[in-house]
Design an enzyme around this catalytic site. Sequence first.
Site, PDB file in Angstrom:
ATOM      1  N   PHE A 105       5.437  -5.887   1.780  1.00  0.00           N
ATOM      2  CA  PHE A 105       6.393  -6.343   1.017  1.00  0.00           C
ATOM      3  C   PHE A 105       7.618  -6.881   1.893  1.00  0.00           C
ATOM      4  CE2 PHE A 105       4.295  -4.869  -2.567  1.00  0.00           C
ATOM      5  CZ  PHE A 105       4.059  -5.978  -3.390  1.00  0.00           C
ATOM      6  N   HIS A 132       2.829   4.113  12.160  1.00  0.00           N
ATOM      7  CA  HIS A 132       3.585   4.508  11.010  1.00  0.00           C
ATOM      8  C   HIS A 132       3.977   6.115  11.153  1.00  0.00           C
ATOM      9  CE1 HIS A 132       1.792   0.864   9.346  1.00  0.00           C
ATOM     10  NE2 HIS A 132       2.725   1.091   8.312  1.00  0.00           N
ATOM     11  N   LYS A 136       1.575   9.200   6.254  1.00  0.00           N
ATOM     12  CA  LYS A 136       0.951   7.650   5.539  1.00  0.00           C
ATOM     13  C   LYS A 136      -0.448   8.479   5.333  1.00  0.00           C
ATOM     14  CE  LYS A 136      -0.133   3.015   6.026  1.00  0.00           C
ATOM     15  NZ  LYS A 136       0.105   2.462   4.672  1.00  0.00           N
TER      16      LYS A 136
END
Length: 245
Positions: A105, A132, A136
């Site tokens: 997003f 990341h 995750k």
Amino acid sequence: MRVGVLGAKGKVGSTMVAAVQAAEDLTLSAEVDAGDPLSLLTDGGTEAVIDFTHPDVVMGNLEFLVRNGIHAVVGTTGFTAERLAQVREWLADSPGTSVLVAPNFAIGAVLSMHFAKQAARFFDSAEVIELHHPHKADAPSGTATRTAKLIAEARKGLPPNPDATSTSLPGARGADVDGIPVHAVRLAGLVAHQEILFGTEGETLSIRHDSLDRTSFVPGVLLAVRRIREHPGLTVGLEPLLDLG
């Protein structure tokens, strides 16, 4: 609009709770986390839900939401073609209900995918590196997988990546996503980062996006919440809301 948050105590979820509370045109109707009944959403008169939970529970969440006519903005990853088909099947029985599933997003991340799709056909080689935090759950990330698929789609009819590798350790060349190598890094101190590498004779192009804080997701999520009712059925990716085509 009355908005609930699923995964409300998680790192991203708590950021979304604060964002909804700070928005003058939105009302936080429910904060739901692991172990809480989903009925908290219907009890609170929830019209739309933001879901940042876990791939193991997101499908159960969506089935409940669609059957109760609650719109969903989903940032949880792990969506396969089969899962998306199941969501479409549920939505067919609930006309007027909207679900938006997006791998990322952050507006910059969405734009970087768009730029990569535009650049793909002009280069001989393309690879994706995503980086990341070590908590995750999935690898490669949904963003990297979607990026690779967009690149592969744009390169249809062109020769595959040139690669003379004949011997290697398992995984050394990354995961193969529609012919595009995707490499996943998990490292303490990172949030969410991606670099898309293109190469051809005499030049290379790098497109990189860095989310330095989870607040980078807020503008895109709130845009989706505010416009979700304009897009009944299933929408994949934030691009249609940004008029990127």
